[in-house]
Design a protein around this motif. Structure first.
Motif, PDB file in Angstrom:
ATOM      1  N   PRO A 183      49.558  13.083 -27.015  1.00 36.18           N
ATOM      2  CA  PRO A 183      49.469  13.879 -25.817  1.00 36.18           C
ATOM      3  C   PRO A 183      50.667  14.510 -24.979  1.00 36.18           C
ATOM      4  CG  PRO A 183      48.142  11.586 -26.086  1.00 36.18           C
ATOM      5  CD  PRO A 183      49.161  11.807 -26.825  1.00 36.18           C
ATOM      6  N   ALA A 235      41.606   3.975 -27.672  1.00 33.58           N
ATOM      7  CA  ALA A 235      40.801   4.294 -28.757  1.00 33.58           C
ATOM      8  C   ALA A 235      41.704   5.089 -29.745  1.00 33.58           C
ATOM      9  CB  ALA A 235      39.979   5.424 -28.035  1.00 33.58           C
ATOM     10  N   SER A 236      42.744   5.681 -29.726  1.00 34.77           N
ATOM     11  CA  SER A 236      43.530   6.192 -30.849  1.00 34.77           C
ATOM     12  C   SER A 236      44.069   5.275 -31.625  1.00 34.77           C
ATOM     13  CB  SER A 236      44.490   7.040 -30.147  1.00 34.77           C
ATOM     14  OG  SER A 236      45.431   6.483 -29.400  1.00 34.77           O
ATOM     15  N   ILE A 263      42.743  11.635 -32.336  1.00 33.93           N
ATOM     16  CA  ILE A 263      42.020  11.090 -31.338  1.00 33.93           C
ATOM     17  C   ILE A 263      42.948  11.101 -29.964  1.00 33.93           C
ATOM     18  CG2 ILE A 263      40.867   9.112 -30.599  1.00 33.93           C
ATOM     19  CD1 ILE A 263      40.401   7.953 -33.299  1.00 33.93           C
ATOM     20  N   ALA A 264      44.105  10.944 -30.090  1.00 33.31           N
ATOM     21  CA  ALA A 264      44.805  10.854 -28.783  1.00 33.31           C
ATOM     22  C   ALA A 264      44.927  12.268 -28.247  1.00 33.31           C
ATOM     23  CB  ALA A 264      46.245  10.470 -29.152  1.00 33.31           C
ATOM     24  N   TRP A 265      45.020  13.283 -29.348  1.00 32.53           N
ATOM     25  CA  TRP A 265      45.202  14.655 -28.789  1.00 32.53           C
ATOM     26  C   TRP A 265      43.516  15.108 -28.131  1.00 32.53           C
ATOM     27  CZ3 TRP A 265      48.638  18.420 -28.159  1.00 32.53           C
ATOM     28  CH2 TRP A 265      48.177  19.717 -28.111  1.00 32.53           C
ATOM     29  N   ARG A 266      42.510  14.699 -28.789  1.00 33.92           N
ATOM     30  CA  ARG A 266      41.465  15.261 -28.549  1.00 33.92           C
ATOM     31  C   ARG A 266      40.913  14.596 -27.174  1.00 33.92           C
ATOM     32  NH1 ARG A 266      37.375  16.346 -26.711  1.00 33.92           N
ATOM     33  NH2 ARG A 266      35.419  17.202 -27.231  1.00 33.92           N
ATOM     34  N   PHE A 267      40.947  13.098 -27.037  1.00 31.17           N
ATOM     35  CA  PHE A 267      40.385  12.301 -25.806  1.00 31.17           C
ATOM     36  C   PHE A 267      41.504  11.703 -24.984  1.00 31.17           C
ATOM     37  CE2 PHE A 267      37.370  12.162 -29.504  1.00 31.17           C
ATOM     38  CZ  PHE A 267      36.342  12.625 -28.943  1.00 31.17           C
ATOM     39  N   ASN A 268      42.761  11.825 -25.303  1.00 28.50           N
ATOM     40  CA  ASN A 268      43.669  11.498 -24.443  1.00 28.50           C
ATOM     41  C   ASN A 268      43.545  10.021 -24.032  1.00 28.50           C
ATOM     42  OD1 ASN A 268      46.058  11.316 -23.123  1.00 28.50           O
ATOM     43  ND2 ASN A 268      45.509  12.877 -21.631  1.00 28.50           N
ATOM     44  N   HIS A 269      43.077   9.016 -24.930  1.00 28.24           N
ATOM     45  CA  HIS A 269      42.581   7.659 -24.607  1.00 28.24           C
ATOM     46  C   HIS A 269      43.619   6.890 -25.699  1.00 28.24           C
ATOM     47  CE1 HIS A 269      40.648   4.158 -24.214  1.00 28.24           C
ATOM     48  NE2 HIS A 269      39.942   4.428 -23.287  1.00 28.24           N
TER      49      HIS A 269
END
Lengths: 237, 108
Positions: free
Chosen positions: A186, B91-92, B82-88
């Motif tokens: 991110p 979860a990632s 997952i990290a890129w899409r949801f920034n969580h």
């Protein structure tokens, strides 16, 4: 250390420990394997435990075992320890603006407990937009979790000796790779950050044959230089 | 513990602590110039990427594994997506680990 009766502080300690959980799993096999290898390498069982308790630096501890088994002299081991741990100076420089206002009785233990894993989660906590004055308690929570885990795993390794089958083939180390990936991805939303990551990856791969984590230090420096250059270029245009 | 062992552990403790503490010791007395400030912002991305990439692309430390049979690569890609899409973060990590262990279990 100040009392932690304050509910916000206790909460920060708790989430610091909780966020470090996957990395506890990732570090566990290393701690156990360190414990099992210590005695065959020529370290006594109390010596192995003391090393995990006082040195608390996984990579340096493994390399010391290697050198010890090879009959290296003390100054060689100490110099190697210094080189292997150089990256921690980069971590403490990065975190300094956040801890500079703390008293020495905080800065000393927080420096002692600074590891790759704790750096990864703590820099993320400090980067969070909320202005909590208790973020160093989060740092402390991560430290205590990693420290307790490392000592207990060393103890398990020393006690069980070589009787743990296939521990190194279970893939628990992936937990660390996953955590670091989840933290890094991110952050790649700007061109300079992406460039920094690519440069660091390229140098890390090219220099992976270098001993004593030197490749890691070089890769970090390359990433930083490229990131800053791209940022300057973007501002100049 | 022998005297040599005590010296070894004491020496390693001192060296390791001094490397970690050197900057913290200065506290407020050290103010980084703006360029250094700027540079230090890239340390986390650079160092964490430098740790992960060789682990994932060469899981055994010597052989490149740029294939779908590489559970490390697959797990890290899922974590990253997952990290890129949801920034969580949690979860990632969980998603990546599920894929990693499931894949290893399936492929034995």
């Amino acid at each position: 250390m100040p009392h932690s009766s304050h509910p916000r502080r206790r909460f920060e300690i708790w989430i610091g420990a909780r966020d470090s959980l996957p990395m506890l799993l990732g570090a566990a096999p290393f701690g156990i394997i360190f414990g099992t290898l210590a005695v065959p390498s020529g370290l006594s069982a109390p010596g192995a435990l003391a090393m995990s308790l006082f040195v608390f630096a996984g990579s340096a501890q493994f390399i010391a075992l290697n050198l010890l088994a090879g009959g290296a002299a003390l100054p060689v081991i100490l110099l190697t320890t210094f080189v292997v741990n150089l990256r921690h100076a980069l971590y403490s420089a990065t975190l300094l603006p956040h801890v500079a206002g703390l008293r020495q009785r905080w800065r000393i233990p927080l420096a002692f407990w600074l590891t790759d894993e704790t750096f990864a989660v703590v820099q993320l906590r400090y980067a969070a937009p909320d202005l909590s004055p208790h973020k160093h308690w989060y740092y402390l929570g991560s430290c205590l979790a990693m420290y307790g885990n490392w000592f207990l795993c060393t103890l398990v390794g020393v006690v069980l000796g070589r009787s743990i089958p296939r521990l190194e083939h279970m893939g628990l180390e992936f937990a660390m790779a996953a955590t670091f990936t989840g933290i890094v991805v991110p952050m790649l939303r700007s061109l300079p950050m992406l460039g920094a990551a690519l440069a660091a990856a390229a140098v890390a791969l090219a220099a992976r044959g270098l001993p004593y984590k030197l490749g890691l230090v070089l890769a970090a420096l390359a990433g930083v230089v490229i990131g800053v250059l791209l940022e300057e270029l973007r501002e100049a245009s | 513990m022998s005297g040599r062992e005590v010296a070894l552990i004491a020496g390693m403790t001192a060296v390791t602590f001094l490397v970690r503490y050197a900057f913290f010791a200065l506290g407020d007395r050290l103010a980084f110039p703006p360029l250094a400030h700027r540079a230090l912002r890239y340390v986390p991305v650079a160092v964490l990427t430098a740790i992960i990439v060789p682990m994932v692309l060469l899981p055994d430390g010597t052989h490149w594994q740029l294939t779908w049979h590489n559970a490390w690569l697959l797990g890290a890609l899922v974590t990253g997506v997952i990290a890129w899409r949801f920034n969580h973060l949690l979860a990632s990590i969980t998603g990546g680990m599920l894929v990693f262990f499931f894949y290893r279990w399936v492929t034995g």
